[in-house]
Design a protein around this motif. Sequence first.
Motif: not given
Length: 327
Positions: A15-19
């Motif tokens: 989830x929200x990997x690029x964060x």
Amino acid sequence: MTSNRYATRLNSFASNAHAYWPELQGKPTPMQMAERAATAKGLTDLDLNYPDHAENDVKAQTRRLADMGLGVNGLAMRYYTNPGFKLGAFTHPDPQVRQEAIDLTKRGIDAARETGSDLMTIWLGQDGFDYSFQADYNRMWADEVEAIREVADHDPACQISIEYKPNEPRAFSLLPDMATTLLAINEAGSPNLGVTLDFAHVLYADEVPAFAAAMINRHSKLLGVHLNDGYGKRDDGLMVASVNTKATLELLVQIKKDGYEGAIYFDTFPDASGLDPVAECEANIATVEGLLRVAARLTADNRLNDAIGHQDAVTSQQIVNAALEGR
């Protein structure tokens, strides 16, 4: 520090990997997701999907997870490797395809044992039907039971836990609810079979979680508990007790009364709305820890036991409300 075991859905940590991985190209690997999961305070275990998450050398993979502070609670089968499984895994009309699914499951059981776990969860969402006049119901049921028996007998020391769900991906699952699943287990007859109770699945099977757990304990074994929440219309995968607090509390009281000692597994979907999966996991753990403290007080409360014995709903609600409010 909690002594309870908490496991989680590994894919949640994409989830929200690029964060978390600003330079990431594509999707994170299972071990990258595990490294992120290991930062969640209180998390003790992971469940690995098979074959999706399992490496060729699962023993080495298990050691790497241990170095992160994570154990392997168990493996969970996923039947995506052959497009033909969309028409059924254990119930496919082609006996060769059925056997492929059975053999894949046996390899998964072997892999689970190599991790040091004795738990394999099978969710047979592909086994079902979509149309009237599509299925030979007696033949499909016989194939399902025979396959369940064959995989259970592959390694009697490994617990095989069936996770039921009303539908998805099929319009109607062959094992949609608690009672039907218990019928299949009884007919299969293998002593290492049991049930995984998923809270959201139970809700939209129109069941009461604590009652389902009690019947599973009465007629089989409760081998897995997947906590989440939802509105009873689909598999929402919301945070624990975010909608149905009292039903969650009652389930925890019931499973502790019945002697459940396995891990609590969080089958939640922070990825559905881009939540921080570490914070979401920690919130689930904190919620369950708090509810378990309330559950312990309620279990020892003779007034509540007496009210339940008399089906006195007014008194029981007053006692539970007071416990939830810390009074």
